[in-house]
Design a protein around this motif. Structure first.
Motif, PDB file in Angstrom:
ATOM      1  N   ARG A 151      -5.050  -1.260   6.208  1.00  0.00           N
ATOM      2  CA  ARG A 151      -3.683  -1.212   5.697  1.00  0.00           C
ATOM      3  C   ARG A 151      -3.316  -2.446   4.865  1.00  0.00           C
ATOM      4  NH1 ARG A 151       0.862   2.046   9.206  1.00  0.00           N
ATOM      5  NH2 ARG A 151       0.086   4.081   8.545  1.00  0.00           N
ATOM      6  N   GLY A 152      -4.188  -2.799   3.934  1.00  0.00           N
ATOM      7  CA  GLY A 152      -3.892  -3.917   3.057  1.00  0.00           C
ATOM      8  C   GLY A 152      -4.018  -5.269   3.714  1.00  0.00           C
ATOM      9  N   ARG A 583       4.142  -5.371   2.753  1.00  0.00           N
ATOM     10  CA  ARG A 583       3.173  -4.357   2.359  1.00  0.00           C
ATOM     11  C   ARG A 583       3.831  -2.986   2.400  1.00  0.00           C
ATOM     12  NH1 ARG A 583       0.370  -8.334   5.034  1.00  0.00           N
ATOM     13  NH2 ARG A 583      -1.723  -8.868   4.269  1.00  0.00           N
ATOM     14  N   GLY A 585       2.643   1.225   1.665  1.00  0.00           N
ATOM     15  CA  GLY A 585       1.438   1.999   1.420  1.00  0.00           C
ATOM     16  C   GLY A 585       1.569   3.464   1.771  1.00  0.00           C
ATOM     17  N   ASN A 605      -6.468   5.591   1.295  1.00  0.00           N
ATOM     18  CA  ASN A 605      -5.417   4.665   1.707  1.00  0.00           C
ATOM     19  C   ASN A 605      -5.070   3.734   0.553  1.00  0.00           C
ATOM     20  OD1 ASN A 605      -7.649   4.979   4.039  1.00  0.00           O
ATOM     21  ND2 ASN A 605      -5.615   5.116   4.929  1.00  0.00           N
ATOM     22  N   THR A 607      -2.361   0.562  -0.691  1.00  0.00           N
ATOM     23  CA  THR A 607      -1.416  -0.456  -0.236  1.00  0.00           C
ATOM     24  C   THR A 607      -1.008  -1.346  -1.397  1.00  0.00           C
ATOM     25  OG1 THR A 607      -2.476  -0.550   1.942  1.00  0.00           O
ATOM     26  CG2 THR A 607      -1.050  -2.385   1.345  1.00  0.00           C
ATOM     27  N   ASP A 626      -6.343  -2.937  -1.822  1.00  0.00           N
ATOM     28  CA  ASP A 626      -5.204  -2.066  -2.145  1.00  0.00           C
ATOM     29  C   ASP A 626      -5.587  -0.597  -2.174  1.00  0.00           C
ATOM     30  OD1 ASP A 626      -6.587  -1.922  -4.507  1.00  0.00           O
ATOM     31  OD2 ASP A 626      -5.027  -2.821  -5.747  1.00  0.00           O
TER      32      ASP A 626
END
Length: 733
Positions: A151-152, A583, A585, A605, A607, A626
């Motif tokens: 998740r970034g 963040r 996403g 995914n 982000t 990202d």
């Protein structure tokens, strides 16, 4: 009068029986089946079994028909009879059309169950990759904990993800190498039964490090068959593993022992000389009231050499190959011994308790050289990070089912005691030039939480509250006088989740909550207790949807904000501040069963993450990905054949704050094929089948070689594995 009383009694009991029917669902060995789905064909009421296999289904009376299904089992239609039902399901091929989208907060765990069933874990590195959107990278000879991306986040070795095995924490607080260090190499992949995961900080029973998410592994209580296996591959790779059923499938008592031994030199010019030994034993006994007690004991040790991260300039000028080294005396050793006792026990029909207590002894020694001759142009910059640690802990949870909901109260503690946690400047692993940090750390985390669920038909509200208390003590052994530096801090983390289950094929959820990530004890006492439990706040809005029986889609829009924090950098023994970050996403996943034997999976995914206190263009988060995507196709039990083809892609990303240095992305494809002949199974696996040149881990590092007059800041990397072929044979008995 007597007749009237009898008639009245009959009517009352009939009404009561028509309202709620209870029972238990088990497999052919008598093991309770969790999350089995039951639906009354007449009234359309439905229910799920709990972890004891128990269920309560409303508006159900004698002679009604119940359809019972569970992943990996044959569907059955049961006629309701008087009294409690005992339903036994028989094993069957995995079928995606039997997946039911439940209204549970952890409904996403069905994804990992699908993935484990269709493509079992084949190595310790693959264990974490079963979490959708999670990437890992190894950069120290195979024995060091993997670097994690989710998740970034560049989570390093575990700073923002809480990892556990059977309730035992894996993350190490105030670790010699880095905060939250999570080494999963003590887990034998073949013993994994279940992967429970959640993204975000929305879960009351997850505390420290559960900001980007958590992963909780559960080991098997028994094994289907005893087996021995041998694997041989390129780069002098050898792995043997065995698992042995000790009690011959007794219904009440189950026990097995598993062991693993692995050797490899890796693809490097300077051999890794990697060696890992694992042994695990587990005993489970069922109690008379359908509860159980499990005892697990394990021992893990590994030792390795490493080539470390190499600078791009030496590759460009041809001084060394991609698999060469500047300092090939890097490497280390580590070990961990675990004892865990788990109790799960129903107290009444509506109330149960789950508790585990654990002890771990952990030892760690790591030699690294990131900057070569930048700090010491004569002896070099090699460092040693070392610690000896004992961990004690308890987790306990009391659950009570309400008429329309659930009430859970949990409490526990974790105490870490380290002796001679060290950072030293060394030469050739043998000579200690000077000691930068040396001290004893005592850190305690006590916690409690209240988790509630309220059901309003298709709508569920899940408010919860968690309270954590930390005590940090540090004795600096380099100080002139003895003194215990001490700080303490309490943290309250509220959470609120909303779930709308339109049907058993569609769920909408909104999750929100506060979390935190503790800082290293040495940071805490140095900063006099400031910013020691930085807060995170996150929210998810998403769906889980089955548009038709053999397709499952999940998607979520999410955000996560982190408060400013101070981070102890174990490699340098210094404190580095970092500002606030934000963040945003989107996650997207799909699981599709093309036929009874063929399965497709895909995850993507994206982000957008930035520092919120730095000017635009200077606000990139170093090494935070990202965009990532994975996909694969798996063959399962087709005329004794199975196999798969998978790829993973990580986009290029900034390596520093202004994006002037870029960590190159990569796409790697793996494949495997297996055939079962009677009791023997043969397999071939190939990693990086297209022999892609890729960098597994990358850092923007300032370094200086002995023949250089000035330092250079650029990408330093550990090369990813080239084409790697491995054969395997397994005998089941």
């Amino acid at each position: 009068m007597k007749s009237i009383i009898n008639i009245t009694f009959f009517l009352i009991t009939s009404i009561a029986f028509s309202q709620v029917q209870k029972g238990v669902v088990i497999d052919s060995l008598g093991t309770p089946i969790e999350n089995a789905y039951l639906i009354n064909n007449t009234t359309q009421t439905h229910s799920h079994t709990d972890e004891f296999g128990n269920f309560f289904i409303e508006k159900t009376k004698e002679n009604d028909q119940l359809l019972v299904s569970a992943l990996g089992f044959k569907k059955q239609t049961i006629t309701v009879t008087a009294g409690e039902l005992k339903i036994t399901l028989q094993s069957d091929a995995f079928k995606l059309d039997e997946v039911v989208v439940s209204s549970n907060l952890s409904a996403m765990n069905i994804i990992s169950k699908i993935d484990l069933a269709t493509a079992p874990v084949k190595s310790s590195q693959e264990i974490l990759r079963k979490v959708p959107g999670l990437f890992i990278g190894q950069h120290a000879g195979g024995g060091k904990a993997e670097q994690i991306f989710l998740r970034g986040f560049d989570i390093d070795h575990g700073t923002d993800i809480a990892i556990s095995v059977d309730g035992m924490p894996v993350n190490m607080v105030s670790h010699a190498h880095g905060q939250g260090y999570a080494d999963l190499h003590f887990v034998i992949p073949e013993t994994i039964d279940k992967i429970d995961f959640g993204k975000g900080s929305y879960y009351a029973n997850k505390g420290d490090f559960a900001t980007a998410g958590y992963v909780a592994f559960k080991t098997k209580e028994d094994i289907e068959k005893s087996f021995v296996s041998a694997e041989v591959g390129l780069f002098n790779t050898l792995r043997t593993v065995g698992a042995f059923d000790l009690l011959d499938k007794k219904f009440k008592d189950k026990a097995y022992i598993a062991t693993e031994y692995m050797l490899t030199d890796g693809p490097f010019d300077s051999p890794q000389n990697f060696k890992r030994i694992n042994i695990l034993g587990k005993y489970t006994t069922l109690l008379s009231n359908n509860g159980k007690v499990s005892v697990l004991a394990s021992r893990f040790t590994s030792k390795w050499d490493a080539s470390g991260q190499i600078p791009q300039r030496l590759i460009d000028n041809g001084a060394i190959s991609r698999f060469g080294a500047v300092d090939n005396t890097e490497g280390g050793s580590t070990s961990r011994t675990n004892v865990n006792v788990l109790l799960i026990k129903p107290l009444t029909e509506q109330t149960s308790i789950k508790a585990n207590t654990f002890y771990s002894n952990y030892q760690f020694e790591l030699y690294s050289n990131f900057t070569f001759f930048l700090e010491d142009p004569i002896n070099g910059d090699q460092i040693r990070q070392k610690e000896y640690r004992d961990i004690y802990g308890l987790n306990a949870e009391l659950s009570s089912k309400l008429t329309k909901g659930l009430l859970q109260f949990g409490l526990g503690f974790r105490a870490d005691q380290t002796k001679d946690t060290e950072l030293s400047h060394t030469k050739n692993r043998k000579e200690t030039l000077n000691t930068t940090k040396l001290g004893d750390i005592d850190q305690t985390n006590m916690f409690s939480y209240l988790n509630t669920e309220f059901d309003f038909g298709k709508f569920k509200i899940n408010p919860s509250l968690r309270l954590d208390y930390f005590k940090f003590d540090y004795q600096d052994k380099l100080a002139t006088n003895y003194r215990t530096q001490s700080e303490n801090k309490a943290k309250i983390s509220p959470k609120l989740n909303l779930i709308y289950a339109h049907s058993n094929t569609f769920q909408v959820f909104i999750k929100s909550g506060y979390g935190f990530h503790s800082n290293d004890t040495r940071v805490v006492v140095e900063q006099s207790g400031k910013k020691i439990l930085p807060t995170s706040f996150g929210a998810d809005f998403g769906i889980i949807y089955k548009p038709f029986s053999k397709l499952l889609i999940n998607s979520a829009l999410w955000m996560l904000d982190l408060q400013q924090e101070f981070v102890y950098v174990g490699d340098a023994g210094v404190v580095e501040p970092s500002g606030k970050t934000a963040r945003r996403g989107i996650d997207l996943g799909m699981r599709y069963q093309l036929s009874d034997y063929l399965f497709f999976d895909a995850d993507a995914n994206y982000t957008h993450g930035r520092s919120t206190e730095d000017p635009k263009g200077q606000n990139y988060i170093p090494l935070a990905p990202d965009f990532t995507t994975t996909a694969g196709i798996s063959l399962k039990n087709y005329k004794n054949w199975s196999g798969g083809l998978q790829y993973r892609y990580l986009k290029s990303r900034p390596a520093n704050e202004d994006n002037s240095i870029v960590a190159k992305g990569y796409m790697v494809t793996d494949a495997n094929i297996n055939y079962k002949w009677n009791a023997i199974a043969f397999g071939i696996s190939a990693e990086n089948i297209f022999n892609t040149k890729w960098n597994e881990t990358q850092f923007a590092t300032e370094s200086q070689l002995q023949n250089e007059t000035q330092s250079v800041e650029e990408i330093h990397f550990t090369p990813g594995t080239p084409f790697f072929l491995k054969g395997k044979i397994t005998y089941n008995f």
